[in-house]
Enzyme design. Structure first.
Site, PDB file in Angstrom:
ATOM      1  NE  ARG A 105      -1.224   2.448   2.895  1.00 22.17           N
ATOM      2  CZ  ARG A 105      -0.669   3.540   3.410  1.00 22.17           C
ATOM      3  NH1 ARG A 105      -0.571   4.630   2.686  1.00 22.17           N
ATOM      4  NH2 ARG A 105      -0.191   3.525   4.640  1.00 22.17           N
ATOM      5  CG  ASP A 106       3.034   4.349   3.099  1.00 20.62           C
ATOM      6  OD1 ASP A 106       2.939   5.238   2.244  1.00 20.62           O
ATOM      7  OD2 ASP A 106       3.305   4.588   4.289  1.00 20.62           O
ATOM      8  CG  HIS A 154       3.164   4.530   9.246  1.00 19.86           C
ATOM      9  ND1 HIS A 154       2.573   3.566   8.452  1.00 19.86           N
ATOM     10  CD2 HIS A 154       3.624   5.474   8.391  1.00 19.86           C
ATOM     11  CE1 HIS A 154       2.672   3.935   7.175  1.00 19.86           C
ATOM     12  NE2 HIS A 154       3.309   5.086   7.116  1.00 19.86           N
ATOM     13  CG  HIS A 173       7.369   7.602   5.796  1.00 20.92           C
ATOM     14  ND1 HIS A 173       7.319   7.176   4.490  1.00 20.92           N
ATOM     15  CD2 HIS A 173       6.141   7.366   6.305  1.00 20.92           C
ATOM     16  CE1 HIS A 173       6.108   6.728   4.221  1.00 20.92           C
ATOM     17  NE2 HIS A 173       5.361   6.831   5.306  1.00 20.92           N
ATOM     18  CB  CYS A 232       3.342  11.045   1.855  1.00 20.60           C
ATOM     19  SG  CYS A 232       1.910  12.134   1.993  1.00 20.60           S
TER      20      CYS A 232
HETATM   21 ZN    ZN Z   1       3.315   6.242   5.342  1.00 24.59          ZN
END
Ligand code: ZN
Length: 311
Positions: A13-14, A207, A209, A240
């Site tokens: 997904r990400d 979560h 990054h 993102c």
């Molecule tokens: Zn993310």
């Protein structure tokens, strides 16, 4: 087996939402199955957004339906609205993760709604679940909880205020994502300790990054503050669309190494992660890949601390 900590691969997904090359459905499913084969308990498999917004997820229904049937796996999917959740529920997926931003500007950019409107949307999803899909878990990610590219520093009290609101709305799980890679360990230690108190028995996810190189340090800080659930992405894929320069999630391989070295059982076989990694490398030959452990190999004679303690 008993697990001390839970690691979820959000790569499908990400990791894929910014990748231009559309990954074939079967490759995604092979990746997810190989994750499960290495012991991953949970994978975020897609996002239910219109294909014209993110073409990568045009096959979301098929991916979610197939992934939901993989034995022993919790398949989760992201949605920014009720429409996406309605589609998701019908696939039989085990978990729907809603997303809204703590920062008003980011929320407007990301989902074109005010935060209050997003909160109402979340309540509508919970109401639909209660009425028709009682088995599905509903999580929520409070994007920009640790910083925003539009507004800069997001006050801790603001993030905790929205955490309280979504818990009151009935969230089964909550994530405090560092959407744009602004967080640092002191900040993470502070907010996760408070958030864990506020959450009580409701699972709290981190979560991170790795945009500024502190992703793994932040994960350790979250762990020390009591967090036991971690998002990461295989090969550190991810980004993102509204975070210029944002790089990927922390590399799942390195996170598992850290957690196992800390003596915590992840249920994941690090060496076996080579299989999904090979699938990703073949499918995304032109994308930057991260993760030191699988490149360098585990330290000679590495034994997880939990295994040493048991000797
Ligand atoms: Zn993310």
């Amino acid at each position: 087996m008993t697990r001390d900590v839970t690691v979820r691969d959000v790569g499908p997904r990400d990791g894929l939402q910014l990748v231009k090359a559309v990954v074939p459905t079967q490759v995604k499913l092979d990746w997810i199955a190989a994750d499960r084969g290495a012991g991953l308990p949970e994978v975020e498999v897609c996002s239910f957004v219109p294909a014209k917004v993110i073409p990568q997820f045009a096959d979301a229904i098929e991916v979610a339906t197939e992934a939901a049937g993989i034995g022993g796996l919790i398949a989760s999917a992201l949605t920014p609205n009720l429409k996406g959740a309605e589609i998701g529920f019908k696939t039989g997926i085990q978990k729907i993760n809603y997303v809204m931003s703590v920062s008003e500007t980011h929320n407007q950019s990301n989902v074109r709604r005010t935060r209050e409107e997003s909160l109402e949307g979340f309540k509508a999803i919970i109401a639909l679940r209660d009425a028709e899909y009682p088995g599905v878990s509903i999580g929520i990610g409070l994007a920009t909880a640790l910083g925003c590219t539009f507004e800069g520093r997001v006050p801790e009290a603001e993030s905790l205020k929205w955490l309280g609101k979504v818990l009151e709305a009935g969230a089964d799980e909550v994530a405090l994502p560092d959407t744009v890679g602004y967080a640092h360990p002191a900040q993470v230690r502070s907010i996760f300790a408070k958030a864990a108190d506020i959450c009580g028995d409701v699972p709290l996810w981190s979560h991170f990054h790795d945009t500024r190189g502190l992703g793994i340090a932040n994960a350790l800080a979250a762990l020390e503050a009591g967090c036991t659930r971690f998002d990461a992405s295989l090969a550190g894929l991810g980004g993102c669309p509204f975070a210029p320069g944002a790089t990927g999630n922390i590399a799942l391989e390195d996170l598992v190494f850290l957690l196992e070295a800390e003596g915590l059982k992840t249920g994941i076989d690090i060496a076996a992660l080579a299989k999904p990694r090979a699938i990703v490398e073949a499918a995304l030959a032109d994308e930057p890949k991260h993760g030191h452990v699988l490149q360098a190999g585990l330290p000679k004679g590495f034994v997880p601390s939990s295994a040493i303690a048991a000797e």
